[in-house]
Design a protein around this motif. Sequence first.
Motif: not given
Length: 446
Positions: A197, A199, A201, A238, A240-243, A257, A259, A272, A291
């Motif tokens: 990711a 981010t 994370k 993704s 955006c690192s969200r998905f 997603e 979280c 999602a 994304s």
Amino acid sequence: MELPQMPELMGLSLLLGLLALMATAAVARGWLRAEEETCGRSAGQKANGFPLDKSLKSKKQKQNQRIRKEKPQKHNFTHRLLAAALKSHSGNISCMDFSSNGKYLATCADDRTVRIWSTKDFLQREHRSMRANVELDHATLVRFSPDCRAFIVWLANGDTLRVFKMAKKEDGGYTFTATPKDFPKKHKAPIINIGIADTGKFIMTASSDTTILIWNLKGQVLSTINTNQMNNTHAAISPCSRFVASCGFTPDVKVWEVCFGKKGDFQEVVRAFELKGHSAAVHFFAFSSDSRRMASVSKDGTWKLWDTDVEYKQQQDPYLLRTGCFQGASTMPCRLALSPDAQVLALASGSSIHLYNTRRGEEEECFEQVHGECITDLSFDITGRLLASCGDRAVRLFHNTPGHRAVVEEMQGLLKRASNDSTRQRLQQQLSQAREALKSLGALKK
């Protein structure tokens, strides 16, 4: 006692002499035949360099034939839009990844090395690369860390992740050091993709059964996703690192997603949305750099472009923006790459690449027999100006002329609606740059 008569004595002498002459001739013929055979073998030995032993000679010949058979044939490819070919690997390249800062391209091959290339050299004559050795194994997948100070690889024989840290040297180069401990083995089926990711994370690994694992950076599994798709053909994080999304045997793309709490602690993975519309298994998909767009290609012979900038928690589904035809997808698996601005779609089937304008759905470029083997990876650089592919021992980079044409079309449309001079001036500058790029490549349409 009577002595023999003279005629009888002479006859006996002649007979004995004739017998002796015949014996001598026979011995001479045998000696000459043996000498010829020995000379023939010696001549053969000297000419061929092989030992006289027939079994050793046959074994050596078979070995030479096998070596000649295994040696790969050099694949030559030329095209007016070919920008560069990167050739330092001695084995077939299976994966590549552009760093988030746009400075590097990482490639891994079955020659037990990972190469780090400088992108600023792509359009130069010489292409520099740094080598990281994969001890006692080779990497099949490679991904840069978000800070570009490390990369991860998937080990072919070890069936696990290994982390390499990059340290800069005084001369500007880098040293590559593998962490002491690899990730634990968790997957039971072959791996199809890995990712980090942006981010920083979490890490994702996906296997060809129905399993996706979400890890923290220390090698602990945070969550296990069962895709329920019979088998997975592709999975990715993704930008955006969200998905995290996956596709496979079913005619849809499933998106989850991942979280995290406000303090950065992992919470859960929740379903999602889905991309529904294909009528057969989905081979591959890709995200745009923001994304907000996704593209997919299916065994039904179509590709689709989707608007994924939706409020899925409010039950809003992605919008289908465009459907195009690609018959190559119906006959064999294929790969897909979406340009950062989602204006161009690249599809690879076998050793050929097709480029489509997503605004109109039309094919604009086709590169055939790009590699000597089937294409194993396909990706745009972060600027969207170049498209990279690999499949044999080389990475080939192409100028993205459909991308420049898309910019021309977009800027012309925006200029008509521009309301002030500053906006009009900025759009005109972008339009001029795109036209100049196309002109330099000999691809400007009149």
